[in-house]
Design an enzyme around this catalytic site. Sequence first.
Site, PDB file in Angstrom:
ATOM      1  N   GLU A 130       0.885  -1.181   0.000  1.00  0.00           N
ATOM      2  CA  GLU A 130       0.000   0.000   0.000  1.00  0.00           C
ATOM      3  C   GLU A 130       0.913   1.218   0.000  1.00  0.00           C
ATOM      4  O   GLU A 130       1.445   1.593   1.043  1.00  0.00           O
ATOM      5  CB  GLU A 130      -0.869  -0.002   1.262  1.00  0.00           C
ATOM      6  CG  GLU A 130      -1.840  -1.145   1.353  1.00  0.00           C
ATOM      7  CD  GLU A 130      -3.048  -0.956   0.464  1.00  0.00           C
ATOM      8  OE1 GLU A 130      -3.248   0.162  -0.047  1.00  0.00           O
ATOM      9  OE2 GLU A 130      -3.773  -1.928   0.268  1.00  0.00           O
ATOM     10  N   CYS A 152      -2.186   9.344   2.294  1.00  0.00           N
ATOM     11  CA  CYS A 152      -1.838   8.779   0.976  1.00  0.00           C
ATOM     12  C   CYS A 152      -2.889   9.152  -0.058  1.00  0.00           C
ATOM     13  O   CYS A 152      -2.566   9.413  -1.210  1.00  0.00           O
ATOM     14  CB  CYS A 152      -1.678   7.269   1.070  1.00  0.00           C
ATOM     15  SG  CYS A 152      -3.068   6.441   1.850  1.00  0.00           S
TER      16      CYS A 152
HETATM   17  P1  NAP Z   1       8.294   4.843   4.535  1.00  0.00           P
HETATM   18  O1  NAP Z   1       9.522   5.628   4.753  1.00  0.00           O
HETATM   19  O2  NAP Z   1       8.266   3.896   3.390  1.00  0.00           O
HETATM   20  O3  NAP Z   1       8.030   4.067   5.912  1.00  0.00           O
HETATM   21  C1  NAP Z   1       6.950   3.173   6.082  1.00  0.00           C
HETATM   22  C2  NAP Z   1       7.403   2.001   6.938  1.00  0.00           C
HETATM   23  O4  NAP Z   1       8.371   1.249   6.195  1.00  0.00           O
HETATM   24  C3  NAP Z   1       8.106   2.437   8.211  1.00  0.00           C
HETATM   25  O5  NAP Z   1       7.839   1.506   9.227  1.00  0.00           O
HETATM   26  C4  NAP Z   1       9.583   2.398   7.812  1.00  0.00           C
HETATM   27  O6  NAP Z   1      10.460   2.265   8.889  1.00  0.00           O
HETATM   28  C5  NAP Z   1       9.590   1.151   6.953  1.00  0.00           C
HETATM   29  N1  NAP Z   1      10.701   1.097   5.998  1.00  0.00           N
HETATM   30  C6  NAP Z   1      11.060   2.047   5.118  1.00  0.00           C
HETATM   31  N2  NAP Z   1      12.111   1.617   4.380  1.00  0.00           N
HETATM   32  C7  NAP Z   1      12.396   0.366   4.807  1.00  0.00           C
HETATM   33  C8  NAP Z   1      13.406  -0.604   4.444  1.00  0.00           C
HETATM   34  N3  NAP Z   1      14.284  -0.361   3.495  1.00  0.00           N
HETATM   35  N4  NAP Z   1      13.418  -1.782   5.115  1.00  0.00           N
HETATM   36  C9  NAP Z   1      12.529  -2.025   6.089  1.00  0.00           C
HETATM   37  N5  NAP Z   1      11.557  -1.156   6.480  1.00  0.00           N
HETATM   38  C10 NAP Z   1      11.497   0.030   5.846  1.00  0.00           C
HETATM   39  O7  NAP Z   1       7.024   5.755   4.395  1.00  0.00           O
HETATM   40  P2  NAP Z   1       6.788   7.194   5.030  1.00  0.00           P
HETATM   41  O8  NAP Z   1       7.386   8.168   4.097  1.00  0.00           O
HETATM   42  O9  NAP Z   1       7.173   7.252   6.444  1.00  0.00           O
HETATM   43  O10 NAP Z   1       5.180   7.240   4.968  1.00  0.00           O
HETATM   44  C11 NAP Z   1       4.499   8.013   4.103  1.00  0.00           C
HETATM   45  C12 NAP Z   1       4.225   7.270   2.799  1.00  0.00           C
HETATM   46  O11 NAP Z   1       3.289   6.223   3.031  1.00  0.00           O
HETATM   47  C13 NAP Z   1       3.597   8.161   1.767  1.00  0.00           C
HETATM   48  O12 NAP Z   1       4.178   7.901   0.514  1.00  0.00           O
HETATM   49  C14 NAP Z   1       2.146   7.746   1.788  1.00  0.00           C
HETATM   50  O13 NAP Z   1       1.443   8.028   0.601  1.00  0.00           O
HETATM   51  C15 NAP Z   1       2.257   6.283   2.055  1.00  0.00           C
HETATM   52  N6  NAP Z   1       1.015   5.734   2.597  1.00  0.00           N
HETATM   53  C16 NAP Z   1       0.301   4.856   1.830  1.00  0.00           C
HETATM   54  C17 NAP Z   1      -0.909   4.366   2.297  1.00  0.00           C
HETATM   55  C18 NAP Z   1      -1.738   3.397   1.481  1.00  0.00           C
HETATM   56  O14 NAP Z   1      -2.614   2.763   2.054  1.00  0.00           O
HETATM   57  N7  NAP Z   1      -1.520   3.253   0.191  1.00  0.00           N
HETATM   58  C19 NAP Z   1      -1.388   4.778   3.551  1.00  0.00           C
HETATM   59  C20 NAP Z   1      -0.617   5.667   4.295  1.00  0.00           C
HETATM   60  C21 NAP Z   1       0.583   6.142   3.817  1.00  0.00           C
HETATM   61  P3  NAP Z   1      11.232   3.544   9.508  1.00  0.00           P
HETATM   62  O15 NAP Z   1      10.202   4.468  10.030  1.00  0.00           O
HETATM   63  O16 NAP Z   1      12.063   2.919  10.573  1.00  0.00           O
HETATM   64  O17 NAP Z   1      12.046   4.138   8.402  1.00  0.00           O
END
Ligand code: NAP
Length: 481
Positions: free
Chosen positions: A240, A274
Site C-alpha cells: 500500500e 496517501c
Molecule cells: P516509509 O519511509 O516507506 O516508511 C513506512 C514504513 O516502512 C516504516 O515503518 C519504515 O520504517 C519502513 N521502511 C522504510 N524503508 C524500509 C526498508 N528499506 N526496510 C525495512 N523497512 C522500511 O514511508 P513514510 O514516508 O514514512 O510514509 C508516508 C508514505 O506512506 C507516503 O508515501 C504515503 O502516501 C504512504 N502511505 C500509503 C498508504 C496506502 O494505504 N496506500 C497509507 C498511508 C501512507 P522507519 O520508520 O524505521 O524508516
Amino acid sequence: MLIWTKERGSIMPYQTVNPFTNETVRTYDYATAEQIDRALDVSHRLYLQWKTQNIADRAKLLRDIASALRTNQDELARVATLEMGKLFRESRGEVELCAVIADYFADHGAELLAPAALDTRATGSARILKQSTGVVLAVEPWNFPYYQIMRVFAPNFMVGNPLMLKHASNTPGAALAFEDLVKRAGAPSGSLTNLFLAYDQVGSVIADPRVQGIALTGSTRGGTAVAQEAGKNLKKNSMELGGSDAFIVLADADVTKAVELAWRTRLYNAGQVCTSSKRFIVADSLYDEFIEGLKKKFSTLVPGDPMDKGTTLAPLSSQKAKRKIQSQIDAAIAAGAHVEYGNTPIDMPGQFLEPTILTEIDRDNPAYSQEMFGPVAQVYRAADDDVALALANDGELGLGGIVYSGDLSHGERVAERIESGMVFVNTFLSSLPELPFGGIKASGYGRELSSLGLMAFVNEKLVLTAQEPDFANGVGALAIM
Ligand code: NAP
C-alpha cells in the site's frame, strides 16, 4: 541491496519527538535477535493453536478490542498527537475508526471465511476452504499510527494469522499502546507483537520460515525495498504505497461545493494522507473561481497546539517531513511553478508549514510527478474532460481520486476512466471496513479491508471428495496427469 543501506546505528532510532515542541520524549532500543526469535516462536505456536480453535472465540475477542479502543479513546489519541502532531480530534476519530474496523471483521469474518462449494464436472463435491497461512509481518507508517495497524490486524486475527509489527521509527509509543491494548483486552500472547526492528532485522524476519506474509504501507521507496526481500524469499506480500491523487472538477460542477470538499481533503491530517487529493485539475471555466475559493479557505487555518480545540493547522509529523516538503516546494518554484498562496514561514518552534497553492507546473517540473506529503495543493487547468483525464493519468502512481460534477452519471463516466485503485464521485475519499483500499501502478498491489483484504494471506484450499476414483471418466484421467 537497497534494504541493507541503512544498518542499525546509522538509521533513525525509534524515538518519540513531539513535533509541536521538538522535545525528545523517549528513545527505544532495537529488538535483540533473541527477542525476535522468541516472539516468532510464540506467534507460530499461536498460529498452530488457532487452527483448532473456533473462529467465534476470536470474534468475541475482537469485539472486546473494539470496546477497549472506545474506553481508552482519549488516552490513545493523546499518544498519537504527541508523537506525530495530528489534531487531537482527528486522533480521536482515528481510534473510533479502528473500533469500527474491529467490529466489522468480528461481525462478518466467520461468514466471509466460510467454505464455498464449487460446481465441478469432476465426480464428487468440491469446496474451497479459507485457511490461515502463518505469521504475517506488518510494516507500517506513522501517518495513521493506529488505523494502519488495524487494517492488517483485524482481518488476520479473524483468519488466524498472528501479526508481528514493525512500526515507523517516529511512532513507537503508538505501537506499544496498540500492543498493550490488544493484550489487556484478553487476546492471547503472540496475537500482535511489536518489535523495534532495524531494516536488516526486517529482512531476517521476512526470511524466517515461520513468517508467511508481509503487508507494507508506506512510500514507494520503502515498499520497493521490502518487496525485494519478500520476492527473494517467495513470500506473499501486499504493498500500500504513495499516491498523488487527482481531484477533477468538471465544468458542470458547483464550484463553491467543490472548493468546500477540496480544502478539507487536502488539509486533513496536515495533508499527510496517501489518498489526500494532491493535484486539483479544474475545468477552464471554473479555474479562477476555484483558486480564489481555495485561497480563502487555506487562509482561515490557525496553527497551534494540536491538543487545543481552536487549532486547525497541525504541525507536520517531524523535522524530516517538513524539510522534505519544503525542499520539494523550493524545487518546484525553481523550475517555474507559481505560488498562488502560502509558502511563508510560520514563526513557531513546531514543524509547521503554511498551506500552499502552486500553479503553472509544467510536465518537466519535478513537482509534476512527485507525491507532496503535506499541505500543498497543485492546481492545473483543463480545457475539457479528455485533457483532465490525460493529466490525471499521466503519472506513475494510481491510488485514488475524486471527481466533482453537477451530474452524477457524468462524474461516474469520468471516474471509470481514471487509472487508480479507488475513485469517489462528489464525496470524500474515505476509508471504511467494507470498502477495499489499495492502488495500482507504483501505488502498490493487493487490497486491504473488505472481503478482498481479508483474503490477502488466506490459503484458499481446494478439497475435492469422491466416493471412489472415477477411472472410466476422461476428465478424471486428465486430473491425474
Ligand atoms: P516509509 O519511509 O516507506 O516508511 C513506512 C514504513 O516502512 C516504516 O515503518 C519504515 O520504517 C519502513 N521502511 C522504510 N524503508 C524500509 C526498508 N528499506 N526496510 C525495512 N523497512 C522500511 O514511508 P513514510 O514516508 O514514512 O510514509 C508516508 C508514505 O506512506 C507516503 O508515501 C504515503 O502516501 C504512504 N502511505 C500509503 C498508504 C496506502 O494505504 N496506500 C497509507 C498511508 C501512507 P522507519 O520508520 O524505521 O524508516
